[in-house]
Write an enzyme that holds these catalytic residues in place. Structure first.
Site, PDB file in Angstrom:
ATOM      1  CG  LEU A   1     159.127  13.564 -65.606  1.00 50.78           C
ATOM      2  CD1 LEU A   1     158.429  12.660 -64.535  1.00 50.78           C
ATOM      3  CD2 LEU A   1     160.586  13.815 -65.615  1.00 50.78           C
ATOM      4  CG  ASP A   2     161.622  12.821 -72.333  1.00 47.22           C
ATOM      5  OD1 ASP A   2     161.021  13.804 -72.650  1.00 47.22           O
ATOM      6  OD2 ASP A   2     162.710  12.423 -72.386  1.00 47.22           O
ATOM      7  CE1 TYR A   3     153.270   7.525 -74.378  1.00 46.54           C
ATOM      8  CE2 TYR A   3     154.920   6.134 -74.945  1.00 46.54           C
ATOM      9  CZ  TYR A   3     153.938   6.403 -75.055  1.00 46.54           C
ATOM     10  OH  TYR A   3     152.662   5.117 -75.356  1.00 46.54           O
TER      11      TYR A   3
END
Ligand code: URA
Length: 237
Positions: A100-102
């Site tokens: 999952l993105d930051y």
């Protein structure tokens, strides 16, 4: 006793196919003897070395984490940012299943079960994921049809399996959208919306296959039950 390639894949070292390649190339040893026969079986008490390194086999652990925003979903970060691993109290070598993105929050599975990871992340297995997307604009509802049909991004078609507008507030300039997809391409959702001229202001993964975030708040996690692990295996096998 299990086939050597399965033991290697289960340890998280690499995929089963890659393990077969390594065995055929003579890069795998069992109790000091080089093995090239793909039918060879071994047990967890055997000493297995792959490319000169001893294979570590440890008990399996399966975590369902509610990933907060502002944290990376890799095992370490070259910029020194906090990782999802730091949230889990374990002595095992866990790693996230996909990314999952930051700045994306939500459901993330972490495990040391390499076989399950390889199966869940393999494109042919099409695990469905459900996200909530927030946009600081009142979107044009035609976007639903466009994303259902698919948009071409960098020569690749990206489409939603299901998508619906949950809230569209023209006065406050806000939209909330629920979207379900089964692929796992890099920045997939952000790029899909960007292709239609919208910037995603917040993104949260609510569901992964049949699993959801019920009972957890951001930063909390729980272990998957044996039944849930079996069910994950059963939907992909
Ligand atoms: N799509 C994105 O753009 N980001 C995520 O983190 C997950 C899906």
């Amino acid at each position: 006793m299990e086939r050597l390639q399965k033991i290697i894949a289960n340890s998280g070292y690499c995929s089963r196919r890659k393990a077969e390649e390594l065995i055929s190339k003579g890069l795998v040893m069992v109790n000091g003897k080089t093995i090239t026969d793909l039918g060879t079986k071994a047990s967890s008490s055997d000493i297995i070395t792959v490319e000169g390194k001893a294979l570590k086999t440890e008990d399996k652990e399966y975590i369902l984490l509610y990933k907060p925003r502002g944290i990376v979903s890799t095992t370490n970060d070259d910029k020194g940012r906090k990782t999802v691993i730091s949230l889990i109290d374990t002595d095992k070598r866990l790693y996230p299943v996909g990314r999952l993105d930051y700045d994306t929050s939500g459901l993330l599975i972490l495990t040391n079960d390499g076989e399950l990871t390889n199966l869940l992340t393999h494109p042919k297995n099409q695990i469905t994921k459900e996200y909530i997307v927030k946009i600081d604009e009142a979107v044009n509802p035609t976007l639903i049809k466009k994303l259902t049909l698919g948009v071409i991004i960098d020569g690749e078609k990206m489409k939603a399996d299901r998508i619906k507008i949950k809230k569209l507030d023209k006065k406050k300039n806000k939209t909330i959208i629920e979207i379900v997809l089964h692929e796992g391409k890099y920045h997939e959702i952000k790029r899909m919306f960007e292709a239609l001229g919208y910037k995603v202001s917040s993104l949260k993964r609510e569901k992964y296959a049949f699993l959801d975030l019920k009972g957890l708040t951001s930063g909390e996690y729980r272990h998957l039950t044996i039944k849930e692990v079996k069910k994950l295996y059963s939907i992909i096998k």
